[in-house]
Write an enzyme that holds these catalytic residues in place. Structure first.
Site, short mmCIF file in Angstrom:
data_model
loop_
_atom_site.label_atom_id
_atom_site.label_comp_id
_atom_site.label_asym_id
_atom_site.label_seq_id
_atom_site.Cartn_x
_atom_site.Cartn_y
_atom_site.Cartn_z
N HIS A 31 0.85 -1.19 0.00
CA HIS A 31 0.00 0.00 0.00
C HIS A 31 0.88 1.24 0.00
O HIS A 31 1.93 1.27 0.66
CB HIS A 31 -0.93 0.00 1.22
CG HIS A 31 -1.97 1.07 1.11
ND1 HIS A 31 -1.71 2.37 1.47
CD2 HIS A 31 -3.23 1.04 0.62
CE1 HIS A 31 -2.79 3.09 1.22
NE2 HIS A 31 -3.73 2.32 0.71
N GLU B 283 -3.56 1.94 -7.44
CA GLU B 283 -4.00 3.10 -6.67
C GLU B 283 -3.00 4.24 -6.88
O GLU B 283 -1.94 4.26 -6.25
CB GLU B 283 -4.02 2.78 -5.18
CG GLU B 283 -4.93 1.65 -4.80
CD GLU B 283 -5.25 1.68 -3.31
OE1 GLU B 283 -6.43 1.87 -2.99
OE2 GLU B 283 -4.34 1.58 -2.48
P1 PGA Z 1 -9.22 6.36 -0.32
O1 PGA Z 1 -8.10 5.28 0.01
O2 PGA Z 1 -10.42 5.61 -0.81
O3 PGA Z 1 -9.46 7.07 0.97
O4 PGA Z 1 -8.67 7.25 -1.38
C1 PGA Z 1 -7.92 4.14 -0.79
C2 PGA Z 1 -6.77 3.31 -0.26
O5 PGA Z 1 -5.81 3.88 0.25
O6 PGA Z 1 -6.80 2.07 -0.34
#
Ligand code: PGA
Length: 240
Positions: free
Chosen positions: A88, A157
Site C-alpha cells: 500500500h 492506486e
Molecule cells: P481512499 O483510500 O479511498 O481514501 O482514497 C484508498 C486506499 O488507500 O486504499
C-alpha cells in the site's frame, strides 16, 4: 467483482465489530454474489462470523520473533486470517517500505498460501513526467513479485488519488488497467478516492475487476451501496 474496504487506522475493536456485524446483515440479506473483503486495523482483528473475507493491513514476514511493534503470521493464524494487503502506498511512502522488502514480504506470505492484495501506483510527479515514465515506475513495483501467483489480486492506486478526492478519468483508469493486464493474469482493483458517487462508473469499466475503498468505506451504507452496484452491473450483464 471484488470490493475491499481498507479501514486504515480507523475504527476501534468495538466499532469494527459493529461494522462487520452490520455488513454481514447486509450481505446475508442481499445475497450479494460479490467477493467482499475488509481490512481492519491490526488491534481490531478478531474471529468474525461473516461471509466477508477479513484481511490484515500489514504483518511482518515472520512467524513470530523480535520485531517490536509488528505482528507475525501466528497472530493472523489465531484468527484464521489468510489475506493480506502488501505494498500500500502509505506503507511505501510513509513507513518507508522498499520494493526489496515488499518482495520479501510477498514471498513469505505467498509461501503460506495467503491471498495477497498487492498495491501499486505512481505519485503525482511521476504521472506528470509522462506516460512512459509512469509505466516504468509502475513496472518497477512488479520487481520480485510473482505475477502468476494464483492468490494474487492487484490494486492500482495512484498515490495522488488516495484520500484526496482526485481521480484519474475513467478513460485513464480503463487504459492503465488494460496495460497492467498484460503484466499479470491477476484481477485488478482500482483504488483512490472511490466514493459512492463514482463507484458505479468505475466498476462498469472493462478492465476493472473491483475496487479498494478507503475513506468512503468508513460509511458502511456507502460501502454496501457499492456492493449493490456491483450486483446490479453483473445482473444486467447476465441479462444481455
Ligand atoms: P481512499 O483510500 O479511498 O481514501 O482514497 C484508498 C486506499 O488507500 O486504499
Amino acid at each position: 467483482m471484488i470490493l475491499a474496504a481498507n479501514l486504515k487506522t480507523n475504527l476501534t475493536r468495538e466499532k469494527t465489530n459493529k461494522y462487520v456485524k452490520e455488513l454481514e446483515k447486509f450481505l446475508s440479506g442481499s445475497k450479494s454474489a460479490q467477493e467482499v473483503l475488509v481490512f481492519p486495523a491490526t488491534s481490531s482483528l478478531d474471529k468474525f462470523s461473516t461471509s466477508a473475507i477479513i484481511g490484515a493491513q500489514n504483518a511482518y514476514l515472520a512467524q513470530n520473533g523480535a520485531f517490536t511493534g509488528e505482528i507475525g503470521l501466528e497472530h493472523l493464524e489465531e484468527f484464521d486470517i489468510k489475506t493480506i494487503l502488501i505494498g500500500h502506498s502509505e506503507r511505501r511512502h510513509i513507513l518507508g517500505e522498499t520494493q526489496e522488502f515488499l518482495a520479501k514480504k510477498f514471498a513469505f506470505y505467498m509461501s503460506h498460501g495467503f491471498k495477497i492484495i498487492y498495491c501499486i501506483g505512481e505519485p503525482l510527479s511521476v504521472r506528470e513526467a509522462g506516460h512512459e515514465r509512469m509505466m516504468e515506475y509502475i513496472s518497477a513495483q512488479y520487481e520480485g513479485i510473482d505475477t502468476e501467483y494464483k492468490n494474487l489480486i492487484i490494486a492500482y492506486e495512484p498515490v495522488w488519488a488516495i484520500g484526496t478526492g482526485l481521480t484519474p478519468t475513467l478513460e485513464e483508469i480503463e487504459n492503465i488497467h488494460k496495460e497492467l493486464k498484460k503484466k499479470s493474469p491477476a484481477p485488478i482493483l482500482y483504488g483512490g478516492s472511490v466514493k459512492v458517487t463514482n463507484a458505479k462508473e468505475v466498476l462498469e469499466l472493462q478492465n476493472v475487476d473491483g475496487i479498494l475503498v478507503g475513506s468512503a468505506a468508513l460509511y458502511l451504507e456507502h460501502f454496501c451501496s457499492m456492493i449493490s452496484y456491483a450486483d446490479e452491473i453483473e445482473k444486467l450483464a447476465g441479462e444481455k
